[in-house]
Design a protein around this motif. Sequence first.
Motif, PDB file in Angstrom:
ATOM      1  N   UNK A 396      58.643  48.083 -88.969  1.00  0.00           N
ATOM      2  CA  UNK A 396      58.745  49.159 -88.464  1.00  0.00           C
ATOM      3  C   UNK A 396      59.942  48.989 -87.227  1.00  0.00           C
ATOM      4  N   UNK A 397      59.786  47.712 -86.578  1.00  0.00           N
ATOM      5  CA  UNK A 397      60.643  47.596 -85.604  1.00  0.00           C
ATOM      6  C   UNK A 397      62.062  47.447 -86.045  1.00  0.00           C
ATOM      7  N   UNK A 398      62.318  47.277 -87.301  1.00  0.00           N
ATOM      8  CA  UNK A 398      64.059  47.315 -87.745  1.00  0.00           C
ATOM      9  C   UNK A 398      64.429  48.564 -87.935  1.00  0.00           C
ATOM     10  N   UNK A 399      63.396  49.561 -88.051  1.00  0.00           N
ATOM     11  CA  UNK A 399      63.907  51.077 -88.331  1.00  0.00           C
ATOM     12  C   UNK A 399      64.978  51.498 -87.346  1.00  0.00           C
ATOM     13  N   UNK A 400      64.838  51.451 -86.093  1.00  0.00           N
ATOM     14  CA  UNK A 400      66.015  51.893 -85.271  1.00  0.00           C
ATOM     15  C   UNK A 400      67.361  51.015 -85.523  1.00  0.00           C
ATOM     16  N   UNK A 401      67.224  49.979 -85.839  1.00  0.00           N
ATOM     17  CA  UNK A 401      68.460  49.250 -86.106  1.00  0.00           C
ATOM     18  C   UNK A 401      69.132  50.062 -87.431  1.00  0.00           C
ATOM     19  N   UNK A 402      68.191  50.197 -88.297  1.00  0.00           N
ATOM     20  CA  UNK A 402      69.035  50.727 -89.724  1.00  0.00           C
ATOM     21  C   UNK A 402      69.707  51.969 -89.540  1.00  0.00           C
ATOM     22  N   UNK A 403      68.887  53.007 -88.792  1.00  0.00           N
ATOM     23  CA  UNK A 403      69.190  54.187 -88.549  1.00  0.00           C
ATOM     24  C   UNK A 403      70.425  54.179 -87.649  1.00  0.00           C
ATOM     25  N   UNK A 404      70.394  53.355 -86.471  1.00  0.00           N
ATOM     26  CA  UNK A 404      71.570  53.164 -85.643  1.00  0.00           C
ATOM     27  C   UNK A 404      72.954  52.821 -86.566  1.00  0.00           C
ATOM     28  N   UNK A 405      72.806  51.966 -87.563  1.00  0.00           N
ATOM     29  CA  UNK A 405      73.949  51.664 -88.317  1.00  0.00           C
ATOM     30  C   UNK A 405      74.248  52.694 -89.250  1.00  0.00           C
ATOM     31  N   UNK A 406      73.517  53.474 -89.529  1.00  0.00           N
ATOM     32  CA  UNK A 406      74.004  54.566 -90.295  1.00  0.00           C
ATOM     33  C   UNK A 406      74.759  55.627 -89.597  1.00  0.00           C
ATOM     34  N   UNK A 407      74.201  56.076 -88.311  1.00  0.00           N
ATOM     35  CA  UNK A 407      74.876  56.889 -87.599  1.00  0.00           C
ATOM     36  C   UNK A 407      76.357  56.394 -87.027  1.00  0.00           C
TER      37      UNK A 407
END
Length: 472
Positions: A396-407
Motif C-alpha cells: 500500500x505504501x507504493x500506491x502514492x508513487x504510482x498515482x503520482x506518476x500517473x498524474x
Amino acid sequence: MTRPAEIETDYLVVGAGAVGLAFADTLLAESDARITIVDRHGQPGGHWNDAYDFVALHQPSAFYGVNSLPLGSGAKDTHGLNAGLYELASGAEVRGYFNAVMQRQLLTSGRVDYHPMTDYRGDGRIVSLLTGEESRVRVRRKTVDATYFGTTVPSTHRPAFAVADGVRLVPPNALPHLARAPDSAPSRYVILGAGKTAMDAGVWLVSAGVPADRITWVRPRESWMINRRVTQPGHEFFHDSIGAQAHAFEAFATAPTVDALFEQLEAVGNMLRIDQSLRPEMFHYATISTGEIEILRTITHVVRHGRVRAIEPEGLRFDATFVPVEPGALYIDCTASAVTRRPMVPVFADDRITLQMVRIPAPPLSAAVAAWLEVHVEDQDRKNALCTPGVLPDTVADYPKSELSNLQAQAAWASEPALRRWIRDSRLDGFGRVVEGVSPEEADKMAVLGRMRAAIRPAMVNLARLASGTPA
C-alpha cells in the motif's frame, strides 16, 4: 516454408502479447514501417495462452487490446457477478481476439512478419524452437523489448516452497478438469496465494458448488481492490467512474497517511477489501465486483502465517508454525507473481525501445503511447520525458508513487497537443471521450470536472509527501 537466413526489417518486436501487439498496431497505423514480431508461443496473446480456463479480464473489454480493433461487442452483462456492468472478455475470447489482431489487422497490411515458436537470442539472432534453425534479423531502426516486465502465471512458474512426494499440488488450470477423475474428489481444497488469481479460484470453486467450509485459503497478506463499478467507460456511468476520479483526487489531496487514503477511498466506494476487520498491506490494482467480494467472504477458514515454506503430507509448514491439513487435500498454487518487477530503465535508448507501463495499470495504452511517440517525436530526451515508466505497486505504501506518476504523465501529455488528441480519441484510454462529451449545460457533470481540476495540484503535492513518507 523455410525461413530465410537473413531478414530485414525496420522494427523487431520481441513478444506477441498485449504489449507487443499494441505497440505494433499503433506503429503500423502511424508510419510506413516494416515490422517483424517474434514470440516463443505458438499463437499471439502472450501469457493468455498459459492462463487457467476460467480467467477473465478484471476491467471492461472496452479499453483492452489494440487501438485499431475493439474487443467484444460493447454490451453490458445481463446476469452473473458482473450484471449491469460492461462485459469482461474470457480468456478464450482474449486469445481469439489477439489471433484476429494478428491475422486481420497486422499480417494483412503486408508490412508485418510474424514468427511464432521463436526465441530471440539477442544481437539480431532468432532461433526456431521447433527446428533449432537460426536466422539473423537486420534491424534498420530499433529493437523493441515487449517482455521486460515478464508476466508469469501459475502454470508456468516454479513454486518457491518445497513439496513432499504424494502431495497433490496443481495450478488453477487443473480445476475445470477434475471431472476426469471423479473417484478422487479432494477432501479439501487449499488455495495458496493472496492475489487476484487466488480470488478467481475461490470464486470459481464456490460458484461451481464446493461448500465454502471445504476450502482453506492461505492468505499471507490482505489486499485492497478497486471496485469494478468505478472503472466503467460509458457515459451512463459518468458519476460512477469520473465521479470516482474526483473523489480519488480529493483523497489524494487531503489524506494525512497512506492508510487514511485507502480508508477515504473505501468510504466513497472506490476501494474494497474482503475482511473489513483487517488493514490490508498489499495493493496490485486488482479490480473486483461487490458480488465476488461477498462470495470470498464466505470462505472463513483463512490461514495467516505468512508464506508457505513447505507442503508436507500432514499439512503446511510456515516459518514459525505448522498447520495440519487432512489427508486427500488438493493444493492449488496461485502464488505466481503477475509481473516480474525489474528496475525501471529509459523506454527509449538509441536503437532499443524497452516497453514499460507509463500509465498504471494500462499496459496496452502505455505501449501504444510509446509507438506514437516513436513516430511523431524525434528528440530522444523529449520522448523519454513524455514516456516515463511509473511505479508498479506491491504494498500500500507504493500506491502514492504510482498515482503520482500517473498524474505526472497526464500533465506531460497535456503539454503535447497532438499526443493529447490522439489519447483522447484512443479506445485504449477509456475515459477521454466520456469527459470530452460533457456539455456545458450539464451542470452536475461540470461540477464533477471542476472538483477534479481544483484537486489536481494539491493532490500532486500531497502524493509526493505520502510517497516520501514525510509526516503531515
